[in-house]
Design a protein around this motif. Structure first.
Motif, short mmCIF file in Angstrom:
data_model
loop_
_atom_site.label_atom_id
_atom_site.label_comp_id
_atom_site.label_asym_id
_atom_site.label_seq_id
_atom_site.Cartn_x
_atom_site.Cartn_y
_atom_site.Cartn_z
N PHE A 55 0.85 -1.19 0.00
CA PHE A 55 0.00 0.00 0.00
C PHE A 55 0.88 1.24 0.00
CE2 PHE A 55 0.66 0.90 4.50
CZ PHE A 55 0.96 -0.35 5.02
N VAL A 56 0.26 2.38 -0.16
CA VAL A 56 1.00 3.64 -0.21
C VAL A 56 0.59 4.49 1.00
CG1 VAL A 56 1.31 5.79 -1.50
CG2 VAL A 56 1.24 3.59 -2.72
N VAL A 57 1.59 5.01 1.71
CA VAL A 57 1.33 5.92 2.83
C VAL A 57 1.60 7.34 2.35
CG1 VAL A 57 2.15 6.68 5.08
CG2 VAL A 57 1.78 4.26 4.65
N THR A 58 0.64 8.21 2.59
CA THR A 58 0.79 9.58 2.12
C THR A 58 0.52 10.58 3.24
OG1 THR A 58 -0.11 11.22 0.60
CG2 THR A 58 -1.60 9.49 1.29
N ASP A 59 1.16 11.74 3.15
CA ASP A 59 0.85 12.84 4.10
C ASP A 59 0.24 14.02 3.36
OD1 ASP A 59 3.02 13.75 2.73
OD2 ASP A 59 4.27 14.18 4.47
N GLY A 60 -0.21 13.76 2.12
CA GLY A 60 -0.82 14.82 1.33
C GLY A 60 0.16 15.51 0.41
N LYS A 61 1.45 15.50 0.79
CA LYS A 61 2.46 16.15 -0.04
C LYS A 61 3.33 15.12 -0.72
CE LYS A 61 2.84 19.60 3.35
NZ LYS A 61 3.39 19.27 4.58
N ALA A 62 3.72 14.09 0.02
CA ALA A 62 4.58 13.05 -0.54
C ALA A 62 3.99 11.69 -0.17
CB ALA A 62 5.99 13.18 0.02
N SER A 63 4.42 10.65 -0.88
CA SER A 63 3.92 9.32 -0.51
C SER A 63 5.05 8.29 -0.67
CB SER A 63 2.70 8.94 -1.34
OG SER A 63 2.93 9.24 -2.70
N VAL A 64 4.95 7.24 0.14
CA VAL A 64 5.97 6.20 0.18
C VAL A 64 5.27 4.84 0.06
CG1 VAL A 64 7.63 5.06 1.70
CG2 VAL A 64 7.56 7.55 1.60
N PRO A 65 5.73 3.98 -0.85
CA PRO A 65 5.15 2.63 -0.93
C PRO A 65 5.62 1.78 0.26
CG PRO A 65 6.90 2.87 -2.53
CD PRO A 65 6.74 4.21 -1.89
N VAL A 66 4.70 0.98 0.80
CA VAL A 66 5.00 0.16 1.98
C VAL A 66 4.67 -1.29 1.67
CG1 VAL A 66 4.51 -0.21 4.43
CG2 VAL A 66 4.44 2.10 3.51
N ARG A 67 5.53 -2.20 2.13
CA ARG A 67 5.25 -3.64 2.01
C ARG A 67 5.21 -4.22 3.41
NH1 ARG A 67 9.32 -5.27 -1.21
NH2 ARG A 67 10.55 -6.31 0.40
N PHE A 68 4.22 -5.07 3.65
CA PHE A 68 4.09 -5.66 4.98
C PHE A 68 3.55 -7.08 4.86
CE2 PHE A 68 1.22 -6.57 8.62
CZ PHE A 68 2.19 -6.64 9.61
N ALA A 69 4.17 -8.00 5.60
CA ALA A 69 3.66 -9.37 5.64
C ALA A 69 3.39 -9.72 7.09
CB ALA A 69 4.68 -10.34 5.04
N GLY A 70 2.14 -9.98 7.43
CA GLY A 70 1.82 -10.32 8.81
C GLY A 70 0.37 -10.01 9.13
N ILE A 71 0.07 -10.00 10.41
CA ILE A 71 -1.31 -9.77 10.85
C ILE A 71 -1.55 -8.27 10.94
CG2 ILE A 71 -2.96 -10.13 12.72
CD1 ILE A 71 -1.31 -12.72 13.34
N ARG A 72 -2.58 -7.82 10.23
CA ARG A 72 -2.90 -6.39 10.22
C ARG A 72 -3.88 -6.06 11.33
NH1 ARG A 72 -2.89 -8.39 4.55
NH2 ARG A 72 -5.13 -8.05 4.47
N PRO A 73 -3.73 -4.89 12.00
CA PRO A 73 -4.73 -4.52 13.01
C PRO A 73 -6.10 -4.32 12.38
CG PRO A 73 -3.13 -2.74 12.68
CD PRO A 73 -2.65 -3.90 11.88
N ALA A 74 -7.15 -4.54 13.18
CA ALA A 74 -8.51 -4.53 12.64
C ALA A 74 -8.87 -3.18 12.03
CB ALA A 74 -9.50 -4.89 13.76
N LEU A 75 -8.36 -2.11 12.59
CA LEU A 75 -8.75 -0.79 12.11
C LEU A 75 -7.88 -0.31 10.95
CD1 LEU A 75 -9.59 1.20 15.35
CD2 LEU A 75 -11.03 -0.24 13.94
N PHE A 76 -7.03 -1.20 10.43
CA PHE A 76 -6.16 -0.82 9.32
C PHE A 76 -6.96 -0.91 8.02
CE2 PHE A 76 -3.27 -2.32 5.94
CZ PHE A 76 -2.47 -1.21 5.84
N VAL A 77 -7.39 0.24 7.50
CA VAL A 77 -8.18 0.27 6.26
C VAL A 77 -7.70 1.44 5.40
CG1 VAL A 77 -10.30 -0.86 7.05
CG2 VAL A 77 -9.95 1.58 7.49
N GLU A 78 -8.06 1.41 4.14
CA GLU A 78 -7.70 2.50 3.24
C GLU A 78 -8.35 3.80 3.70
OE1 GLU A 78 -8.80 1.46 -0.71
OE2 GLU A 78 -7.02 0.24 -1.05
N GLY A 79 -7.62 4.88 3.58
CA GLY A 79 -8.15 6.18 3.97
C GLY A 79 -8.01 6.46 5.45
N SER A 80 -7.46 5.49 6.20
CA SER A 80 -7.30 5.68 7.64
C SER A 80 -5.82 5.86 7.95
CB SER A 80 -7.87 4.47 8.35
OG SER A 80 -7.82 4.67 9.74
N GLY A 81 -5.52 6.24 9.17
CA GLY A 81 -4.13 6.48 9.56
C GLY A 81 -3.41 5.19 9.88
#
Lengths: 284, 149
Positions: free
Chosen positions: B77-103
């Motif tokens: 997925f891509v993490v953005t702060d509105g000005k720049a963005s960084v691609p992120v790779r993660f393998a493992g258990i995601r927290p329940a509240l981890f969704v697109e458009g959220s922090g």
């Protein structure tokens, strides 16, 4: 010279000039306070308890679940009031310490002393409920971000204050003079309160910024109303506990003074009995 | 010169408090970068940390950027702060509240332009909305409230 005199005035309990005035309002004020506290204590305690129970029951059984977090959000009705009172407790200590240092108000020191334990308990409950909330919401029991760390520092400040205050009291009881250390510590520790509040605004943190700011709320009123009832209720409980503890401290001091007077009277009587009778002396 | 003792104490304590606040502000100013819990994408791109240094990256999960890899565990997925963005790779258990458009706050390393995370923390915002009202506009919500009353 001037500096030394200032230092002495800050550190010493009271100088000779003030002694008579100190004694006067020292006796006048606690009496008035006790008259007020007698009915205010149960009013605060039971009123607060009722409001807190209503708020928690409302929050757990009747308030809606949050769109994102679901039922997890219900812990907010305990977490936010306890956080508010953890910080409120230290604010009480700081204001009371200020009054004690500047005006030597005898009730101020007692109020600061009385607020420390309930403040520490509320801070601990805030940290515990926050941790329980953090696990499902963030995916971690604890993180070292600005908000959590400064709140933990507050708990340690409470421990430090209570230790310092009891050591200073022990010293005063042993007749080694009164120390202002605890009051100064109470005042210095207050710098942590704005740090806690602004930690989520100054620094990137995992904890979210405040939902409720002056006149605005990012929280729907379905959550806000029971939360505010809870905040008022728990604040009343805090006030009631502080009043009850102040009354206990004053009663303790009163009992101590009475015992000391009795002991002195008994001593005087014993001395009179042991002393040779002046009439007998006449005979010799 | 006779100054009342309590006035002298008031001035002294006042000066001490002002000095204390000044010292605290200086300390906070000095800590302003170190005390942050994570870097935002702008920071990471402006000053990339060494590839073997563990850092935290925080921001919003860009909408439409989340893709699960074929192994079913790895997520990109891509993490953005509105000005720049960084691609992120993660393998493992995601927290329940981890969704697109959220922090999100990702713990890991920045390697070759990709942030390889070994832990994810969900960051929610300060808004609390009942489930029934989350898709409504403010006007619709107000209307619903008015109707139920």
């Amino acid at each position: 010279m001037w500096a030394a005199r200032c230092a002495r005035r800050l550190w010493m309990p009271e100088n000779k000039v003030e002694k008579s005035r100190f004694a006067m309002h020292g006796f006048a004020n606690p009496a008035r306070f006790l008259r007020l506290a007698r009915w205010l204590t149960p009013l605060c305690l039971f009123g607060g308890l009722a409001m807190a129970v209503v708020a928690c029951a409302w929050g757990v059984f009747f308030a809606p679940a949050d769109a994102l977090q679901g039922d997890t959000v219900r812990i907010v009705y305990l977490h936010v009031p306890t956080a508010w009172l953890g910080m409120g407790g230290w604010s009480t200590i700081a204001i009371a310490s200020f009054c004690e240092i500047v005006w030597r108000h005898p009730l101020a020191g007692i109020a600061a002393r009385a607020a420390a334990l309930p403040g520490a308990v509320f801070t601990a409950v805030c940290l515990i409920t926050g941790s329980i909330w953090g696990r499902p919401a963030w995916g971690a029991w604890w993180v070292w971000d600005g908000r959590l760390t400064s709140m933990l520092v507050l708990l340690f400040l409470y421990f430090g204050y209570m230790a310092l205050e009891s050591a200073a009291r022990g010293q005063a009881e042993a007749g080694q003079g009164q120390s202002r250390m605890a009051s100064i510590f109470g005042l210095v520790g207050a710098v942590n309160i704005p740090i806690i509040h602004y930690s989520v605004l100054w620094w990137n943190s995992l904890h979210q910024p405040p939902s409720i700011t002056a006149g605005k709320s990012a929280m729907a009123s379905e959550f806000l109303i029971p939360l505010l009832i809870g905040v008022v209720g728990f604040s009343l409980i805090f006030g009631g506990v502080v009043l009850a503890r102040m009354r206990a401290i004053l009663a303790d001091a009163q009992a101590e003074a009475r015992l000391r007077r009795k002991a002195m009277a008994a001593q005087a009587r014993a001395r009179a009995a042991a002393a040779p009778n002046p009439d007998d002396e006449e005979l010799w | 010169m006779a100054i009342k003792a309590k006035h002298q104490r008031l001035v002294l304590v006042g000066v001490a408090v002002v000095a204390l606040i000044g010292a605290a502000l200086l300390a906070i100013w000095g800590l302003r970068n170190q005390a942050s819990y994570f870097y935002v994408p702008t920071d990471i791109l402006a000053k990339p940390p060494e590839a073997d240094r563990g850092v935290r990256l925080g921001g919003m999960v860009a909408r439409g950027s989340m893709k699960t890899a074929e192994d079913g565990v790895t997520v990109n997925f891509v993490v953005t702060d509105g000005k720049a963005s960084v691609p992120v790779r993660f393998a493992g258990i995601r927290p329940a509240l981890f969704v697109e458009g959220s922090g999100v706050v990702a713990e890991g390393r920045f390697q070759n332009g990709t942030f390889v995370a070994d832990n994810l923390l969900a960051k929610h915002d300060e808004k609390y909305v009942p489930r029934e009202m989350q898709h409504m506009t403010a006007e619709q919500a107000r209307q619903t409230v008015a109707e139920t009353q």
